[in-house]
Design a protein around this motif. Structure first.
Motif, short mmCIF file in Angstrom:
data_model
loop_
_atom_site.label_atom_id
_atom_site.label_comp_id
_atom_site.label_asym_id
_atom_site.label_seq_id
_atom_site.Cartn_x
_atom_site.Cartn_y
_atom_site.Cartn_z
N MET A 165 0.85 -1.20 0.00
CA MET A 165 0.00 0.00 0.00
C MET A 165 0.88 1.24 0.00
O MET A 165 2.03 1.20 0.39
CB MET A 165 -0.88 0.01 1.25
N LEU A 166 0.29 2.32 -0.39
CA LEU A 166 1.01 3.59 -0.37
C LEU A 166 0.89 4.23 1.00
O LEU A 166 -0.20 4.61 1.42
CB LEU A 166 0.44 4.53 -1.43
N ASP A 167 2.01 4.31 1.69
CA ASP A 167 1.99 4.86 3.04
C ASP A 167 1.58 6.33 3.04
O ASP A 167 0.87 6.77 3.94
CB ASP A 167 3.36 4.70 3.69
N ALA A 168 2.03 7.09 2.04
CA ALA A 168 1.69 8.51 1.98
C ALA A 168 0.19 8.72 1.81
O ALA A 168 -0.39 9.63 2.41
CB ALA A 168 2.45 9.17 0.84
N LEU A 169 -0.46 7.87 1.01
CA LEU A 169 -1.91 7.99 0.83
C LEU A 169 -2.66 7.64 2.11
O LEU A 169 -3.65 8.28 2.45
CB LEU A 169 -2.37 7.10 -0.32
N THR A 170 -2.17 6.64 2.82
CA THR A 170 -2.79 6.27 4.10
C THR A 170 -2.69 7.41 5.09
O THR A 170 -3.67 7.75 5.77
CB THR A 170 -2.12 5.00 4.66
N VAL A 171 -1.53 8.04 5.17
CA VAL A 171 -1.34 9.17 6.08
C VAL A 171 -2.21 10.36 5.65
O VAL A 171 -2.86 11.00 6.47
CB VAL A 171 0.15 9.57 6.16
N GLY A 179 0.04 -8.73 -4.97
CA GLY A 179 0.39 -8.34 -3.61
C GLY A 179 -0.42 -9.13 -2.60
O GLY A 179 -1.59 -9.44 -2.83
N LYS A 180 0.19 -9.47 -1.51
CA LYS A 180 -0.47 -10.26 -0.48
C LYS A 180 -0.47 -9.51 0.85
O LYS A 180 0.60 -9.23 1.40
CB LYS A 180 0.23 -11.61 -0.29
N PRO A 181 -1.65 -9.19 1.37
CA PRO A 181 -1.69 -8.61 2.72
C PRO A 181 -1.22 -9.63 3.74
O PRO A 181 -1.47 -10.83 3.60
CB PRO A 181 -3.17 -8.29 2.92
N GLU A 182 -0.55 -9.14 4.74
CA GLU A 182 0.02 -10.02 5.75
C GLU A 182 -1.04 -10.79 6.53
O GLU A 182 -0.84 -11.93 6.92
CB GLU A 182 0.86 -9.17 6.72
N GLN A 183 -2.19 -10.16 6.74
CA GLN A 183 -3.23 -10.78 7.58
C GLN A 183 -4.41 -11.32 6.78
O GLN A 183 -5.46 -11.61 7.35
CB GLN A 183 -3.71 -9.79 8.63
N GLY A 184 -4.30 -11.40 5.47
CA GLY A 184 -5.35 -12.03 4.67
C GLY A 184 -6.05 -11.06 3.73
O GLY A 184 -6.31 -9.91 4.08
N LEU A 219 -5.83 -0.73 8.39
CA LEU A 219 -5.45 -1.14 7.02
C LEU A 219 -3.94 -1.23 6.89
O LEU A 219 -3.41 -2.16 6.26
CB LEU A 219 -6.00 -0.16 6.00
N PHE A 220 -3.26 -0.26 7.46
CA PHE A 220 -1.79 -0.26 7.43
C PHE A 220 -1.24 -1.51 8.11
O PHE A 220 -0.32 -2.16 7.62
CB PHE A 220 -1.27 1.00 8.11
N GLY A 235 0.69 -5.04 6.40
CA GLY A 235 1.99 -5.50 6.87
C GLY A 235 2.96 -4.37 7.14
O GLY A 235 4.16 -4.54 7.12
N GLY A 236 2.40 -3.19 7.40
CA GLY A 236 3.25 -2.02 7.65
C GLY A 236 3.74 -2.03 9.04
O GLY A 236 4.77 -1.77 9.50
#
Length: 119
Positions: free
Chosen positions: A1-7, A60-65, A113-114, A118-119
């Motif tokens: 994911m884009l960390d800047a967009l999340t912030v 891409g695979k999310p760490e938690q599913g 979401l972050f 897997g952030g």
């Protein structure tokens, strides 16, 4: 994911929450300017939804599913519009308070979401 967009989405959601919370404190209902702010935050959440789906399609695979990640993406996208529609039904200070709560909920969903990615 884009960390800047999340912030950016989190900061915009918290700014909207503070703005509408101040309107509720001043005993004001949601105004047109508040709905413009909701539209901006919703567009950021839509952009995040699209980017998240594109990353999933690219492998891409999310760490938690994946399922929980998509569920949180959809919830984050729907959070502020749902609060906006509820504020239309309640044209008092409590409509502004509802939008304020929706902004806080979106900011919390962004943090989650972050973590899920897997952030």
């Amino acid at each position: 994911m884009l960390d800047a967009l999340t912030v950016a989405t989190s900061v915009a959601a918290l700014a909207l929450a503070a703005w509408c919370g101040f309107a509720a404190y001043r005993d004001q209902q949601t105004k047109d300017w508040h709905f413009i702010g909701m539209a901006v935050v919703t567009l950021l959440a839509l952009l995040q939804l699209v980017i998240g789906v594109v990353q999933l399609v690219r492998g891409g695979k999310p760490e938690q599913g994946t399922t929980i990640f998509v569920a949180y993406l959809l919830g984050a996208f729907a959070c502020v519009p749902a609060a906006g529609f509820m504020s239309l039904a309640e044209r008092t200070r409590w409509g502004s308070a509802t939008v304020s709560a929706g902004g806080v909920v979106l900011a919390v969903l962004e943090v989650r979401l972050f973590d899920i990615w897997g952030g």
